[in-house]
Design a protein around this motif. Structure first.
Motif, PDB file in Angstrom:
ATOM      1  N   ASP A  46      28.888  34.884  42.886  1.00 31.49           N
ATOM      2  CA  ASP A  46      30.084  35.433  42.254  1.00 31.49           C
ATOM      3  C   ASP A  46      31.284  35.311  43.179  1.00 31.49           C
ATOM      4  O   ASP A  46      32.395  35.011  42.741  1.00 31.49           O
ATOM      5  CB  ASP A  46      29.877  36.892  41.865  1.00 31.49           C
ATOM      6  N   PHE A  84      42.150  31.274  30.547  1.00 32.09           N
ATOM      7  CA  PHE A  84      41.275  32.339  30.062  1.00 32.09           C
ATOM      8  C   PHE A  84      41.244  32.388  28.532  1.00 32.09           C
ATOM      9  O   PHE A  84      40.319  32.948  27.962  1.00 32.09           O
ATOM     10  CB  PHE A  84      41.703  33.690  30.635  1.00 32.09           C
ATOM     11  N   SER A  87      38.655  29.075  27.091  1.00 32.48           N
ATOM     12  CA  SER A  87      37.201  29.192  27.085  1.00 32.48           C
ATOM     13  C   SER A  87      36.659  29.832  25.798  1.00 32.48           C
ATOM     14  O   SER A  87      35.776  29.258  25.157  1.00 32.48           O
ATOM     15  CB  SER A  87      36.730  29.964  28.310  1.00 32.48           C
ATOM     16  N   LEU A 102      30.209  38.708  27.417  1.00 31.14           N
ATOM     17  CA  LEU A 102      30.949  39.942  27.679  1.00 31.14           C
ATOM     18  C   LEU A 102      30.249  41.191  27.153  1.00 31.14           C
ATOM     19  O   LEU A 102      30.838  42.252  27.120  1.00 31.14           O
ATOM     20  CB  LEU A 102      32.359  39.845  27.108  1.00 31.14           C
ATOM     21  N   CYS A 111      34.662  39.247  35.006  1.00 32.90           N
ATOM     22  CA  CYS A 111      35.744  38.570  34.272  1.00 32.90           C
ATOM     23  C   CYS A 111      37.084  39.255  34.514  1.00 32.90           C
ATOM     24  O   CYS A 111      38.111  38.587  34.651  1.00 32.90           O
ATOM     25  CB  CYS A 111      35.445  38.540  32.776  1.00 32.90           C
ATOM     26  N   PHE A 115      40.184  37.425  36.275  1.00 32.67           N
ATOM     27  CA  PHE A 115      41.482  37.324  35.611  1.00 32.67           C
ATOM     28  C   PHE A 115      42.595  37.861  36.504  1.00 32.67           C
ATOM     29  O   PHE A 115      43.646  37.226  36.654  1.00 32.67           O
ATOM     30  CB  PHE A 115      41.461  38.083  34.279  1.00 32.67           C
TER      31      PHE A 115
END
Length: 149
Positions: A46, A84, A87, A102, A111, A115
């Motif tokens: 990550d 963003f 996608s 999500l 996410c 962002f």
């Protein structure tokens, strides 16, 4: 039209840099040195994605800010926001659930962090692109002035 070209150029640069970082540098290192079970559950993966997104958005924002005629920071931030939006739009166009990942709170947090970091990096990059454009204009004016003497 020039604004769309500036943002499109920034999008292309951001995607190229991110793909090079993730698949060209990080993936070979991960496959060679990190066990697969650890790489999938590790926060290290990550972190690599967050760093790659930040660097890619910085360069994409810089390209958009450099190419923009007016409001370079807006053009730079538009790069991050549009990536963003693209996608889920691609997932929807492929007849998939646009927000399939999500549903997990950990992924939703990742996410959100991605962002926020992407918008901040593209904002900073757009400012740097605008500064480069101003500097290049000064150099061209000086060269023209000195060339006419």
């Amino acid at each position: 039209m020039r604004s769309l070209k500036a943002v499109g150029f920034g999008l292309a640069i951001a995607l190229i840099v991110e793909l090079l970082l993730v698949f060209g540098i990080a993936a070979p290192i991960f496959t060679a040195f990190v066990p697969e079970s650890l790489a999938r559950t590790s926060a290290l993966a990550d972190g690599v994605v967050v760093v790659a997104a930040a660097v890619g958005m910085y360069w994409g924002g810089m390209a958009a800010g450099y190419k923009a005629v007016h409001r370079p920071r807006l053009h730079g931030v538009a790069v991050a926001v549009l990536l963003f939006v693209v996608s889920p739009a691609l997932n929807l166009a492929a007849a998939h659930d646009p927000f399939v990942q999500l549903r997990d709170s950990g992924f939703l947090l990742l996410c959100g962090v991605l962002f926020a970091i992407s918008v901040a990096a593209s904002f900073v990059g757009a400012g740097r692109g605008w500064q480069l454009q101003i500097y290049n204009r000064k150099v061209k004016r000086t060269e023209r002035r000195l060339g006419k003497r």
